[in-house]
Scaffold this active site. Sequence first.
Site, PDB file in Angstrom:
ATOM      1  N   HIS A  78     -38.820  48.996   3.356  1.00 47.29           N
ATOM      2  CA  HIS A  78     -38.921  47.935   2.726  1.00 47.29           C
ATOM      3  C   HIS A  78     -39.467  47.606   1.111  1.00 47.29           C
ATOM      4  O   HIS A  78     -39.725  49.262   0.799  1.00 47.29           O
ATOM      5  CB  HIS A  78     -40.371  47.199   3.975  1.00 47.29           C
ATOM      6  CG  HIS A  78     -41.051  45.626   3.202  1.00 47.29           C
ATOM      7  ND1 HIS A  78     -39.822  44.634   3.197  1.00 47.29           N
ATOM      8  CD2 HIS A  78     -42.293  45.306   2.892  1.00 47.29           C
ATOM      9  CE1 HIS A  78     -41.158  43.662   3.000  1.00 47.29           C
ATOM     10  NE2 HIS A  78     -42.453  44.732   2.277  1.00 47.29           N
ATOM     11  N   CYS A 108     -66.253  20.977   0.995  1.00 49.07           N
ATOM     12  CA  CYS A 108     -66.711  21.246   2.030  1.00 49.07           C
ATOM     13  C   CYS A 108     -65.832  21.374   3.351  1.00 49.07           C
ATOM     14  O   CYS A 108     -64.399  22.252   2.974  1.00 49.07           O
ATOM     15  CB  CYS A 108     -67.853  19.753   2.881  1.00 49.07           C
ATOM     16  SG  CYS A 108     -68.335  18.864   1.526  1.00 49.07           S
ATOM     17  N   TYR A 152     -72.997  19.304  -1.215  1.00 48.42           N
ATOM     18  CA  TYR A 152     -73.519  20.248  -1.086  1.00 48.42           C
ATOM     19  C   TYR A 152     -74.229  21.104  -2.245  1.00 48.42           C
ATOM     20  O   TYR A 152     -73.136  21.332  -3.193  1.00 48.42           O
ATOM     21  CB  TYR A 152     -72.794  21.797   0.092  1.00 48.42           C
ATOM     22  CG  TYR A 152     -72.917  21.401   0.918  1.00 48.42           C
ATOM     23  CD1 TYR A 152     -74.050  20.959   2.013  1.00 48.42           C
ATOM     24  CD2 TYR A 152     -71.650  20.904   1.989  1.00 48.42           C
ATOM     25  CE1 TYR A 152     -73.651  20.605   3.594  1.00 48.42           C
ATOM     26  CE2 TYR A 152     -71.487  20.935   3.142  1.00 48.42           C
ATOM     27  CZ  TYR A 152     -72.650  20.075   3.324  1.00 48.42           C
ATOM     28  OH  TYR A 152     -72.377  19.779   5.192  1.00 48.42           O
ATOM     29  N   LYS A 195     -42.788  35.256   9.869  1.00 48.51           N
ATOM     30  CA  LYS A 195     -44.607  35.408  10.702  1.00 48.51           C
ATOM     31  C   LYS A 195     -45.311  34.464  10.032  1.00 48.51           C
ATOM     32  O   LYS A 195     -44.813  33.503   9.296  1.00 48.51           O
ATOM     33  CB  LYS A 195     -44.673  36.921  10.025  1.00 48.51           C
ATOM     34  CG  LYS A 195     -44.194  37.175   8.459  1.00 48.51           C
ATOM     35  CD  LYS A 195     -44.324  39.029   8.740  1.00 48.51           C
ATOM     36  CE  LYS A 195     -44.227  39.364   7.306  1.00 48.51           C
ATOM     37  NZ  LYS A 195     -44.707  39.294   6.523  1.00 48.51           N
ATOM     38  N   ARG A 216     -33.416  40.040   4.631  1.00 49.89           N
ATOM     39  CA  ARG A 216     -34.899  39.886   6.172  1.00 49.89           C
ATOM     40  C   ARG A 216     -36.022  39.050   4.375  1.00 49.89           C
ATOM     41  O   ARG A 216     -36.884  39.489   4.560  1.00 49.89           O
ATOM     42  CB  ARG A 216     -35.664  41.323   6.406  1.00 49.89           C
ATOM     43  CG  ARG A 216     -35.399  41.321   7.096  1.00 49.89           C
ATOM     44  CD  ARG A 216     -36.251  42.938   7.683  1.00 49.89           C
ATOM     45  NE  ARG A 216     -37.204  43.233   6.517  1.00 49.89           N
ATOM     46  CZ  ARG A 216     -36.884  44.574   6.181  1.00 49.89           C
ATOM     47  NH1 ARG A 216     -36.019  45.331   6.117  1.00 49.89           N
ATOM     48  NH2 ARG A 216     -38.402  45.008   5.177  1.00 49.89           N
ATOM     49  N   ASP A 238     -64.411  20.504   5.481  1.00 46.86           N
ATOM     50  CA  ASP A 238     -63.854  19.294   6.184  1.00 46.86           C
ATOM     51  C   ASP A 238     -62.814  18.427   5.144  1.00 46.86           C
ATOM     52  O   ASP A 238     -62.587  17.350   5.521  1.00 46.86           O
ATOM     53  CB  ASP A 238     -63.601  18.413   7.521  1.00 46.86           C
ATOM     54  CG  ASP A 238     -64.904  19.236   8.201  1.00 46.86           C
ATOM     55  OD1 ASP A 238     -64.131  20.323   8.549  1.00 46.86           O
ATOM     56  OD2 ASP A 238     -65.893  19.408   8.582  1.00 46.86           O
ATOM     57  N   ARG A 245     -46.679  51.938   3.292  1.00 50.61           N
ATOM     58  CA  ARG A 245     -47.331  51.395   4.692  1.00 50.61           C
ATOM     59  C   ARG A 245     -47.287  51.348   6.125  1.00 50.61           C
ATOM     60  O   ARG A 245     -47.529  52.838   6.228  1.00 50.61           O
ATOM     61  CB  ARG A 245     -47.069  49.840   3.707  1.00 50.61           C
ATOM     62  CG  ARG A 245     -48.077  48.718   5.618  1.00 50.61           C
ATOM     63  CD  ARG A 245     -48.000  47.439   4.632  1.00 50.61           C
ATOM     64  NE  ARG A 245     -46.285  47.109   5.350  1.00 50.61           N
ATOM     65  CZ  ARG A 245     -45.749  45.676   4.815  1.00 50.61           C
ATOM     66  NH1 ARG A 245     -46.349  45.058   4.351  1.00 50.61           N
ATOM     67  NH2 ARG A 245     -44.714  45.286   4.940  1.00 50.61           N
TER      68      ARG A 245
HETATM   69  C1  PLP Z   1     -40.905  44.221   6.861  1.00 54.70           C
HETATM   70  C2  PLP Z   1     -40.635  42.929   6.008  1.00 54.70           C
HETATM   71  N1  PLP Z   1     -39.171  42.464   5.713  1.00 54.70           N
HETATM   72  C3  PLP Z   1     -40.076  40.793   4.894  1.00 54.70           C
HETATM   73  C4  PLP Z   1     -40.088  40.497   4.631  1.00 54.70           C
HETATM   74  C5  PLP Z   1     -39.962  38.964   3.895  1.00 54.70           C
HETATM   75  O1  PLP Z   1     -40.670  39.673   2.438  1.00 54.70           O
HETATM   76  P1  PLP Z   1     -40.281  37.923   1.121  1.00 54.70           P
HETATM   77  O2  PLP Z   1     -41.147  36.506   1.818  1.00 54.70           O
HETATM   78  O3  PLP Z   1     -41.145  38.252   0.404  1.00 54.70           O
HETATM   79  O4  PLP Z   1     -38.813  37.689   1.045  1.00 54.70           O
HETATM   80  C6  PLP Z   1     -42.018  40.892   4.861  1.00 54.70           C
HETATM   81  C7  PLP Z   1     -42.564  40.146   4.043  1.00 54.70           C
HETATM   82  O5  PLP Z   1     -43.574  40.499   3.968  1.00 54.70           O
HETATM   83  C8  PLP Z   1     -42.158  42.131   5.260  1.00 54.70           C
HETATM   84  O6  PLP Z   1     -42.661  42.486   5.873  1.00 54.70           O
END
Ligand code: PLP
Length: 345
Positions: free
Chosen positions: A138, A283, A238, A11, A194, A285, A109
Site C-alpha cells: 500500500h 447540537c 446552547y 470499507k 484497489r 440532532d 503500517r
Molecule cells: C489497503 C488499502 N487499499 C486501498 C485503499 C483505497 O484507498 P483510496 O480510497 O485512497 O483509493 C485503502 C484505503 O485506505 C487501503 O487501506
Amino acid sequence: MTGTKVMAVIKANGYGHGVLAVAKAVTEAGADWCGVARMEEALNLRDAGIASEIMVLGYTPPVLVPDAVQNNIHVAIYDPQMARAYAAYARKASKRLKAHLKVETGMGRLGMALDLVPDFLSKYAKNEYIDINGIFTHFARADEPDVDLTDLQLSRFKSLLDKLQKAGLRPDMIHAANSAAVLNYPETYFDMVRPGIALFGLDPSPDFKLPASFRPTITWKARLTSVRTLPPDHGVSYGSIYVTSGKERIGVIPVGYGDGFRRVSGQQVLVHGNIVNVVGRVCMDQCMLQLDNVPEASPGDEVVLFGEQGGQEITVGDLAARWGTINYEVVCGLADRLPRLYFET
Ligand SMILES: Cc1ncc(COP(=O)(O)O)c(C=O)c1O
C-alpha cells in the site's frame, strides 16, 4: 481505465455511502473483488448476498478464521506468528484459508518486512490450511506531488516480485494501487487495482483531482423544520454563543453532530442556492441557520450541506477544508442513522 481486475474498496460503510447499495453497484459495474477492513464488514456483505471475491485488508483475529473459510473470504497475512495461529484455526474448521500476503514497502503500517517474505512463502508454499494466492502493498504518498516515496515503494515491491519469480514463489495475484496510484502511476497496476475514494467521485487529495468526467456520487440534504423571526438580543442554541443583533430570521435543520456534522463554528449550507451561515452551537440532532438573506425560505425547504443547489456548490472537499480534515473523513463520518436514498442515473 486500468484494464486489470478491480477490488472496490468499500470499507467503513462504503466510505459512508451505505455499504450494501455500494457493493451492489460496484459488483454490477464489474468489480470482481470487494475490499473491506474488518471481518464483520466482510460477513455483512456475504449475509446480504454479495457473491464477489471479498478480502479483509486489515487485521483478522484468528478466532474469526472459521468464519472466513466458511464464507470464502480472503484475509491479509503479514506476520509469521499470525499465520501459525490462522493455520491452527483453519485446521479446526477443516478448510483451507485463502490469504494475500501484505508486505511493508514504506507505509509503516501493516506489512511483512521484505527480507522475511521469500522464506515465509516457501514455508507456506504447500500448506494444507493456508493458501497464499496473492501479494500486495500500500502506498503512503501516491496522492502527493512528490514522487520519491512512491517510486521507492514500487521499486522495493518489484524487486521482491523478481526475487520471488526466480524462486518460483510468486503468488498469482499482485496488487498495490489505491485511487491516487490508479490516476498517477500506471506502472503500479499489476493484476488488480484497489480504488476507494475515486469510486465515489471524490478527489484522492487536493493535489490530485479526479478527471472532470468523475462526479461525486453523494449529496447531503436536509429540510428546514422551523423558520422563525427572533427578537433582538435573543440567544441561539446552547451557551448562547450567538445572540441576534436585531430581528433575525432563524431556521432549524434536523442535522447535528450526531449525524456527523461537526460541532464547530463557521459552518455553512445552501438554501435556495444561497450560502447561509450556521449560527450558534451545532447540537446533537439539530442546528440553526441565519436566513435573513433568504426571505423566501420556509419550513420544508431543501437545505444542502454538501452538493449542488441553484448553481451553487459546497463540495465534500470544502467541508473537509473547513473542518481541517480530508474528504474521506467527512463521508466516513456520516452517521448510520442518516436515511440514505439511492438514485439510478
Ligand atoms: C489497503 C488499502 N487499499 C486501498 C485503499 C483505497 O484507498 P483510496 O480510497 O485512497 O483509493 C485503502 C484505503 O485506505 C487501503 O487501506
